[in-house]
Design a protein around this motif. Structure first.
Motif, mmCIF file in Angstrom:
data_model
loop_
_atom_site.group_PDB
_atom_site.id
_atom_site.type_symbol
_atom_site.label_atom_id
_atom_site.label_comp_id
_atom_site.label_asym_id
_atom_site.label_seq_id
_atom_site.Cartn_x
_atom_site.Cartn_y
_atom_site.Cartn_z
ATOM 1 N N ALA A 114 -10.257 -8.593 -14.712
ATOM 2 C CA ALA A 114 -10.315 -8.410 -13.257
ATOM 3 C C ALA A 114 -8.925 -8.069 -12.722
ATOM 4 O O ALA A 114 -8.772 -7.198 -11.844
ATOM 5 C CB ALA A 114 -10.848 -9.672 -12.589
ATOM 6 N N ASN A 115 -7.900 -8.737 -13.250
ATOM 7 C CA ASN A 115 -6.521 -8.445 -12.843
ATOM 8 C C ASN A 115 -6.141 -7.012 -13.206
ATOM 9 O O ASN A 115 -5.504 -6.303 -12.427
ATOM 10 C CB ASN A 115 -5.541 -9.409 -13.525
ATOM 11 N N LEU A 116 -6.542 -6.611 -14.398
ATOM 12 C CA LEU A 116 -6.215 -5.272 -14.888
ATOM 13 C C LEU A 116 -6.815 -4.209 -13.973
ATOM 14 O O LEU A 116 -6.140 -3.267 -13.560
ATOM 15 C CB LEU A 116 -6.746 -5.099 -16.309
ATOM 16 N N VAL A 117 -8.081 -4.365 -13.646
ATOM 17 C CA VAL A 117 -8.763 -3.398 -12.784
ATOM 18 C C VAL A 117 -8.130 -3.365 -11.405
ATOM 19 O O VAL A 117 -7.915 -2.297 -10.818
ATOM 20 C CB VAL A 117 -10.267 -3.728 -12.684
ATOM 21 N N ALA A 118 -7.785 -4.547 -10.863
ATOM 22 C CA ALA A 118 -7.173 -4.608 -9.536
ATOM 23 C C ALA A 118 -5.810 -3.945 -9.531
ATOM 24 O O ALA A 118 -5.454 -3.203 -8.601
ATOM 25 C CB ALA A 118 -7.053 -6.063 -9.089
ATOM 26 N N GLN A 119 -5.016 -4.190 -10.578
ATOM 27 C CA GLN A 119 -3.669 -3.636 -10.639
ATOM 28 C C GLN A 119 -3.671 -2.143 -10.898
ATOM 29 O O GLN A 119 -2.711 -1.450 -10.581
ATOM 30 C CB GLN A 119 -2.863 -4.379 -11.713
ATOM 31 N N ALA A 120 -4.763 -1.634 -11.437
ATOM 32 C CA ALA A 120 -4.859 -0.187 -11.680
ATOM 33 C C ALA A 120 -4.853 0.580 -10.368
ATOM 34 O O ALA A 120 -4.467 1.751 -10.326
ATOM 35 C CB ALA A 120 -6.128 0.143 -12.460
ATOM 36 N N GLY A 121 -5.246 -0.084 -9.291
ATOM 37 C CA GLY A 121 -5.287 0.585 -8.000
ATOM 38 C C GLY A 121 -4.168 0.182 -7.072
ATOM 39 O O GLY A 121 -4.196 0.495 -5.881
ATOM 40 N N THR A 122 -3.164 -0.513 -7.594
ATOM 41 C CA THR A 122 -2.053 -0.970 -6.767
ATOM 42 C C THR A 122 -1.055 0.155 -6.544
ATOM 43 O O THR A 122 -0.577 0.767 -7.487
ATOM 44 C CB THR A 122 -1.322 -2.162 -7.436
ATOM 45 N N ALA A 123 -0.731 0.417 -5.294
ATOM 46 C CA ALA A 123 0.230 1.480 -4.968
ATOM 47 C C ALA A 123 1.616 1.118 -5.469
ATOM 48 O O ALA A 123 1.989 -0.050 -5.522
ATOM 49 C CB ALA A 123 0.259 1.703 -3.458
ATOM 50 N N MET A 124 2.395 2.137 -5.837
ATOM 51 C CA MET A 124 3.752 1.914 -6.297
ATOM 52 C C MET A 124 4.614 1.376 -5.154
ATOM 53 O O MET A 124 4.513 1.824 -4.022
ATOM 54 C CB MET A 124 4.361 3.220 -6.831
ATOM 55 N N ASP A 125 5.440 0.407 -5.463
ATOM 56 C CA ASP A 125 6.305 -0.227 -4.474
ATOM 57 C C ASP A 125 7.711 0.314 -4.612
ATOM 58 O O ASP A 125 8.371 0.098 -5.616
ATOM 59 C CB ASP A 125 6.285 -1.749 -4.698
ATOM 60 N N ASP A 126 8.205 1.020 -3.596
ATOM 61 C CA ASP A 126 9.533 1.627 -3.664
ATOM 62 C C ASP A 126 10.638 0.586 -3.811
ATOM 63 O O ASP A 126 11.705 0.863 -4.342
ATOM 64 C CB ASP A 126 9.800 2.456 -2.400
ATOM 65 N N ALA A 127 10.398 -0.628 -3.315
ATOM 66 C CA ALA A 127 11.443 -1.656 -3.335
ATOM 67 C C ALA A 127 11.618 -2.266 -4.718
ATOM 68 O O ALA A 127 12.671 -2.794 -5.049
ATOM 69 C CB ALA A 127 11.118 -2.753 -2.319
ATOM 70 N N VAL A 128 10.563 -2.211 -5.522
ATOM 71 C CA VAL A 128 10.631 -2.786 -6.875
ATOM 72 C C VAL A 128 10.169 -1.734 -7.868
ATOM 73 O O VAL A 128 8.976 -1.561 -8.072
ATOM 74 C CB VAL A 128 9.735 -4.041 -6.990
ATOM 75 N N PRO A 129 11.108 -1.007 -8.481
ATOM 76 C CA PRO A 129 10.754 0.098 -9.364
ATOM 77 C C PRO A 129 9.727 -0.265 -10.429
ATOM 78 O O PRO A 129 9.927 -1.163 -11.224
ATOM 79 C CB PRO A 129 12.101 0.473 -10.000
ATOM 80 N N TYR A 130 8.598 0.424 -10.354
ATOM 81 C CA TYR A 130 7.542 0.340 -11.366
ATOM 82 C C TYR A 130 6.978 -1.052 -11.588
ATOM 83 O O TYR A 130 6.455 -1.365 -12.635
ATOM 84 C CB TYR A 130 8.061 0.905 -12.691
ATOM 85 N N SER A 131 7.087 -1.929 -10.577
ATOM 86 C CA SER A 131 6.518 -3.261 -10.709
ATOM 87 C C SER A 131 5.023 -3.229 -11.011
ATOM 88 O O SER A 131 4.546 -3.968 -11.865
ATOM 89 C CB SER A 131 6.785 -4.084 -9.444
ATOM 90 N N PRO A 132 4.228 -2.354 -10.322
ATOM 91 C CA PRO A 132 2.799 -2.293 -10.651
ATOM 92 C C PRO A 132 2.554 -1.858 -12.092
ATOM 93 O O PRO A 132 1.594 -2.300 -12.715
ATOM 94 C CB PRO A 132 2.258 -1.258 -9.652
#
Length: 221
Positions: A114-132
């Motif tokens: 469930a976490n994997l599927v949710a994180q697959a749709g997480t937008a990239m965060d400019d403040a934290v490079p490649y955190s998603p």
């Protein structure tokens, strides 16, 4: 962050280690650059004691290297090592994807999936490079329910991060990676191990090419 009523206090070392890690992984301290303790302690507003402890901590992670009588230097990853690291990462993640698609693997699999599927749709965060990206791949490897494998993957990912600190700031690649995450998560959720492995291989090869291109750029660009 506490669990079970236990409160973990944030120490000066924790603050220093977090700040120093960000400086290294985001490329503000260049590979091969010597750590100037006096200047850095002043910039971060901390004393040199906690900073030295933080330096030792990052050295144990492989982010810094200690040179006798000279001090600490940001670890440099050359092109040969980068390719080897990605080859190892591709093997670890492809194995994890295939294992996770096997029915009944581990009691934590449903939540991790469930976490994997949710994180697959997480937008990239400019403040934290490649955190998603980190969260997505960490959850993917965790699906294999193998702590030794997860520790090895974490070490590999850390060293790769040294070489690709700026790659997440490339908007086109970030959007492509997001779409690739979604395809991979969909394949795993459907227990399509072979497809997930193939998609992962292609995804990580593109990530490698992006990171390798950064190593070829002149310093300061």
């Amino acid at each position: 962050m506490g669990h079970g009523g236990q409160l973990r206090l944030t120490t000066a070392r924790d603050v220093a280690e977090s700040a120093l890690r960000d400086l290294v992984l985001q490329g503000h301290l260049a590979p091969g650059e010597r750590i100037n303790e006096v200047l850095l302690a002043e910039e971060l507003g901390i004393s040199r004691g906690p900073l030295r402890e933080a330096i030792q901590g990052l050295a144990s992670e492989g982010l810094l290297q200690m040179v006798r009588h000279k001090g600490a230097f940001v670890t440099a990853v050359d092109s040969v090592e980068l390719r080897e690291l990605y080859e190892l990462r591709r093997a670890l993640e492809s194995f994890s994807a295939r294992v996770s698609c096997a029915a009944g693997r581990g009691t934590r699999t449903p939540q991790l999936l469930a976490n994997l599927v949710a994180q697959a749709g997480t937008a990239m965060d400019d403040a934290v490079p490649y955190s998603p990206d980190l969260d997505f791949h960490h959850s993917l490897v965790a699906l294999a329910d193998n702590q030794s494998l997860l520790r090895t993957w974490t070490d590999v990912h850390t060293r790769i991060s040294l070489a690709r600190g700026r790659s997440a700031r490339q908007p086109v690649r970030a959007q492509e990676a997001l779409e690739e995450h979604q395809e991979i998560a969909e394949a795993i959720s459907r227990r399509q191990g072979a497809r997930a492995s193939k998609l992962l291989d292609k995804h990580l090869w593109r990530s490698y090419e992006s990171a390798a291109s950064l190593l070829e750029e002149p310093s300061g660009t």
